[in-house]
Design a protein around this motif. Structure first.
Motif, PDB file in Angstrom:
ATOM      1  N   GLU A  90       0.823  -1.207   0.000  1.00 42.55           N
ATOM      2  CA  GLU A  90       0.000   0.000   0.000  1.00 42.55           C
ATOM      3  C   GLU A  90       0.856   1.255   0.000  1.00 42.55           C
ATOM      4  OE1 GLU A  90      -2.581  -0.481   3.339  1.00 42.55           O
ATOM      5  OE2 GLU A  90      -3.599  -2.225   2.474  1.00 42.55           O
ATOM      6  N   ALA A  91       1.991   1.205   0.703  1.00 44.62           N
ATOM      7  CA  ALA A  91       2.846   2.390   0.779  1.00 44.62           C
ATOM      8  C   ALA A  91       3.668   2.585  -0.496  1.00 44.62           C
ATOM      9  CB  ALA A  91       3.776   2.281   1.995  1.00 44.62           C
ATOM     10  N   TRP A  92       4.054   1.480  -1.110  1.00 42.10           N
ATOM     11  CA  TRP A  92       4.834   1.526  -2.360  1.00 42.10           C
ATOM     12  C   TRP A  92       4.128   0.615  -3.367  1.00 42.10           C
ATOM     13  CZ3 TRP A  92       7.173   1.273   2.462  1.00 42.10           C
ATOM     14  CH2 TRP A  92       8.007   2.351   2.805  1.00 42.10           C
ATOM     15  N   PRO A  93       3.131   1.123  -4.089  1.00 44.39           N
ATOM     16  CA  PRO A  93       2.246   0.261  -4.882  1.00 44.39           C
ATOM     17  C   PRO A  93       2.891  -0.439  -6.076  1.00 44.39           C
ATOM     18  CG  PRO A  93       1.235   2.414  -4.447  1.00 44.39           C
ATOM     19  CD  PRO A  93       2.667   2.522  -4.056  1.00 44.39           C
ATOM     20  N   SER A  94       4.066  -0.039  -6.468  1.00 47.23           N
ATOM     21  CA  SER A  94       4.680  -0.661  -7.640  1.00 47.23           C
ATOM     22  C   SER A  94       6.100  -1.111  -7.334  1.00 47.23           C
ATOM     23  CB  SER A  94       4.686   0.328  -8.815  1.00 47.23           C
ATOM     24  OG  SER A  94       5.258  -0.252  -9.966  1.00 47.23           O
ATOM     25  N   PRO A  95       6.446  -2.335  -7.758  1.00 46.75           N
ATOM     26  CA  PRO A  95       5.593  -3.370  -8.349  1.00 46.75           C
ATOM     27  C   PRO A  95       4.675  -3.992  -7.312  1.00 46.75           C
ATOM     28  CG  PRO A  95       7.791  -4.239  -7.966  1.00 46.75           C
ATOM     29  CD  PRO A  95       7.857  -2.781  -7.625  1.00 46.75           C
ATOM     30  N   ARG A  96       3.558  -4.492  -7.762  1.00 44.62           N
ATOM     31  CA  ARG A  96       2.524  -4.979  -6.867  1.00 44.62           C
ATOM     32  C   ARG A  96       2.848  -6.367  -6.328  1.00 44.62           C
ATOM     33  NH1 ARG A  96      -2.328  -2.180  -7.149  1.00 44.62           N
ATOM     34  NH2 ARG A  96      -3.330  -3.972  -6.185  1.00 44.62           N
ATOM     35  N   LEU A  97       2.525  -6.583  -5.056  1.00 43.32           N
ATOM     36  CA  LEU A  97       2.572  -7.923  -4.471  1.00 43.32           C
ATOM     37  C   LEU A  97       1.210  -8.605  -4.550  1.00 43.32           C
ATOM     38  CD1 LEU A  97       4.702  -7.249  -1.252  1.00 43.32           C
ATOM     39  CD2 LEU A  97       5.481  -8.077  -3.485  1.00 43.32           C
ATOM     40  N   LEU A  98       0.159  -7.821  -4.644  1.00 42.08           N
ATOM     41  CA  LEU A  98      -1.200  -8.336  -4.767  1.00 42.08           C
ATOM     42  C   LEU A  98      -1.783  -7.897  -6.111  1.00 42.08           C
ATOM     43  CD1 LEU A  98      -2.496  -7.703  -1.157  1.00 42.08           C
ATOM     44  CD2 LEU A  98      -2.478  -9.927  -2.300  1.00 42.08           C
ATOM     45  N   PRO A  99      -2.560  -8.762  -6.766  1.00 39.63           N
ATOM     46  CA  PRO A  99      -3.116  -8.425  -8.086  1.00 39.63           C
ATOM     47  C   PRO A  99      -4.154  -7.303  -8.022  1.00 39.63           C
ATOM     48  CG  PRO A  99      -3.237 -10.791  -7.645  1.00 39.63           C
ATOM     49  CD  PRO A  99      -2.887 -10.124  -6.351  1.00 39.63           C
ATOM     50  N   MET A 100      -4.632  -6.912  -9.197  1.00 42.47           N
ATOM     51  CA  MET A 100      -5.536  -5.765  -9.303  1.00 42.47           C
ATOM     52  C   MET A 100      -6.965  -6.099  -8.905  1.00 42.47           C
ATOM     53  SD  MET A 100      -3.857  -3.058 -10.250  1.00 42.47           S
ATOM     54  CE  MET A 100      -5.159  -2.003 -10.896  1.00 42.47           C
ATOM     55  N   THR A 101      -7.449  -7.286  -9.254  1.00 43.47           N
ATOM     56  CA  THR A 101      -8.864  -7.584  -9.041  1.00 43.47           C
ATOM     57  C   THR A 101      -9.097  -8.259  -7.700  1.00 43.47           C
ATOM     58  OG1 THR A 101      -8.835  -9.796 -10.032  1.00 43.47           O
ATOM     59  CG2 THR A 101      -9.096  -7.921 -11.541  1.00 43.47           C
ATOM     60  N   ALA A 102     -10.303  -8.078  -7.170  1.00 42.19           N
ATOM     61  CA  ALA A 102     -10.650  -8.674  -5.873  1.00 42.19           C
ATOM     62  C   ALA A 102     -10.567 -10.191  -5.928  1.00 42.19           C
ATOM     63  CB  ALA A 102     -12.057  -8.234  -5.466  1.00 42.19           C
ATOM     64  N   ARG A 103     -11.001 -10.793  -7.041  1.00 44.63           N
ATOM     65  CA  ARG A 103     -10.968 -12.254  -7.166  1.00 44.63           C
ATOM     66  C   ARG A 103      -9.529 -12.769  -7.120  1.00 44.63           C
ATOM     67  NH1 ARG A 103     -13.119 -14.575 -12.720  1.00 44.63           N
ATOM     68  NH2 ARG A 103     -11.258 -13.420 -13.385  1.00 44.63           N
ATOM     69  N   ASP A 104      -8.650 -12.107  -7.858  1.00 41.42           N
ATOM     70  CA  ASP A 104      -7.256 -12.553  -7.896  1.00 41.42           C
ATOM     71  C   ASP A 104      -6.556 -12.288  -6.563  1.00 41.42           C
ATOM     72  OD1 ASP A 104      -7.570 -13.407 -10.479  1.00 41.42           O
ATOM     73  OD2 ASP A 104      -6.640 -11.658 -11.402  1.00 41.42           O
ATOM     74  N   ARG A 105      -6.871 -11.178  -5.919  1.00 39.15           N
ATOM     75  CA  ARG A 105      -6.281 -10.906  -4.597  1.00 39.15           C
ATOM     76  C   ARG A 105      -6.700 -11.969  -3.597  1.00 39.15           C
ATOM     77  NH1 ARG A 105      -7.530  -5.551  -5.890  1.00 39.15           N
ATOM     78  NH2 ARG A 105      -9.369  -5.530  -4.540  1.00 39.15           N
ATOM     79  N   ALA A 106      -7.966 -12.395  -3.671  1.00 36.04           N
ATOM     80  CA  ALA A 106      -8.442 -13.439  -2.754  1.00 36.04           C
ATOM     81  C   ALA A 106      -7.673 -14.737  -2.978  1.00 36.04           C
ATOM     82  CB  ALA A 106      -9.943 -13.663  -2.941  1.00 36.04           C
ATOM     83  N   ARG A 107      -7.416 -15.082  -4.241  1.00 35.19           N
ATOM     84  CA  ARG A 107      -6.666 -16.304  -4.527  1.00 35.19           C
ATOM     85  C   ARG A 107      -5.253 -16.221  -3.954  1.00 35.19           C
ATOM     86  NH1 ARG A 107      -2.972 -18.224  -8.622  1.00 35.19           N
ATOM     87  NH2 ARG A 107      -3.174 -20.505  -8.788  1.00 35.19           N
ATOM     88  N   VAL A 108      -4.592 -15.111  -4.188  1.00 40.63           N
ATOM     89  CA  VAL A 108      -3.215 -14.960  -3.716  1.00 40.63           C
ATOM     90  C   VAL A 108      -3.162 -14.946  -2.195  1.00 40.63           C
ATOM     91  CG1 VAL A 108      -1.259 -13.358  -3.642  1.00 40.63           C
ATOM     92  CG2 VAL A 108      -2.379 -13.865  -5.821  1.00 40.63           C
ATOM     93  N   ARG A 109      -4.080 -14.245  -1.575  1.00 41.18           N
ATOM     94  CA  ARG A 109      -4.108 -14.227  -0.106  1.00 41.18           C
ATOM     95  C   ARG A 109      -4.354 -15.620   0.450  1.00 41.18           C
ATOM     96  NH1 ARG A 109      -7.199  -8.961  -0.401  1.00 41.18           N
ATOM     97  NH2 ARG A 109      -5.774  -7.345   0.384  1.00 41.18           N
ATOM     98  N   ALA A 110      -5.236 -16.379  -0.188  1.00 35.56           N
ATOM     99  CA  ALA A 110      -5.514 -17.735   0.296  1.00 35.56           C
ATOM    100  C   ALA A 110      -4.260 -18.597   0.234  1.00 35.56           C
ATOM    101  CB  ALA A 110      -6.635 -18.361  -0.528  1.00 35.56           C
ATOM    102  N   LEU A 111      -3.517 -18.518  -0.868  1.00 35.70           N
ATOM    103  CA  LEU A 111      -2.285 -19.288  -0.984  1.00 35.70           C
ATOM    104  C   LEU A 111      -1.273 -18.852   0.079  1.00 35.70           C
ATOM    105  CD1 LEU A 111      -1.977 -19.229  -4.878  1.00 35.70           C
ATOM    106  CD2 LEU A 111      -2.395 -21.273  -3.478  1.00 35.70           C
ATOM    107  N   ALA A 112      -1.153 -17.552   0.279  1.00 34.93           N
ATOM    108  CA  ALA A 112      -0.214 -17.043   1.280  1.00 34.93           C
ATOM    109  C   ALA A 112      -0.618 -17.489   2.676  1.00 34.93           C
ATOM    110  CB  ALA A 112      -0.143 -15.517   1.202  1.00 34.93           C
TER     111      ALA A 112
END
Length: 219
Positions: A80-102
């Motif tokens: 959030e403080a340094w948005p680029s490059p992103r650690l989380l994807p742009m869409t809510a669906r993709d962020r949910a997938r990545v968070r679940a794996l993490a």
């Protein structure tokens, strides 16, 4: 945000390893302040450190006067403080997938085999070393079996856990594979995890974060 970043870390802590990767992926300069988790009964129990982190755990990130605890919270703060490059994807669906794996790694696998659990088994219940190691391997294998299935069967998996750029899930996965090898887990059953790990470790951000490359590795 010109304040200096300081990371209280231990070279072999997989939680601190995650954060080192994230900082490196963001290209952020930071000072490493080693906290030896075994020496002197564990430097994480010293009053000066407990004042920063009452959980007696690493990592702790200090950004100016701000103190952030918990590796996943730190990584999301960096995103959030340094948005680029992103650690989380742009869409809510993709962020949910990545968070679940993490979270599968950081919340379900890692807590069952971290140092304080093993020390409790040893010092309070007198569990023999062989049985402690069996415990660790059991929960890593069970967790990795699920992660392997989810990654191997999802078209969203690319070179990395999600797509063609490394992110939050990779920050968590690579340190846990390091832990698995420490405890003698046979990784042959997890080809997708091994492929992703190899791709990650080819990047300087991951290579520089390796435990053996930390200033306190030989302390």
């Amino acid at each position: 945000m010109a304040e200096q970043l300081r990371l209280y870390s231990y070279w072999r802590s997989s939680a601190a390893y995650r954060v080192r990767i994230g900082l490196n992926l963001k290209g952020l300069a930071f000072e490493t302040l080693p906290v030896h988790l075994v020496r002197d009964g564990g430097q994480q129990h010293a009053a000066e450190y407990v004042a920063k982190n009452p959980q007696h755990m690493v990592p702790t990130l200090q950004h100016g006067e701000r103190v952030i605890r918990q590796s996943l919270a730190i990584l999301e703060y960096l995103d959030e403080a340094w948005p680029s490059p992103r650690l989380l994807p742009m869409t809510a669906r993709d962020r949910a997938r990545v968070r679940a794996l993490a979270h599968m790694v950081a919340c379900d696998i890692h807590p069952l085999n971290n140092l304080r659990v093993l020390q409790y088994f040893e010092h309070t219940w007198n569990v023999p070393q062989a049985e402690r190691e069996d415990w660790v391997k059991h929960w890593i294998v069970e967790g990795f079996t699920a992660v392997e299935t989810l990654l191997a069967e999802d078209a969203a998996t690319g070179v990395y856990c999600h797509g063609q750029t490394p992110g939050l899930a990779d920050c968590c996965l690579v340190p846990q594979v390091f832990n698995a090898r420490r405890f003698g887990v046979d990784m042959a059953a997890f080809p997708t995890l091994l492929r992703i790990e190899q791709a990650c470790l080819a990047l300087p951000a991951f290579d520089q974060a390796r435990p053996e490359n930390q200033p306190d590795a030989n302390a």
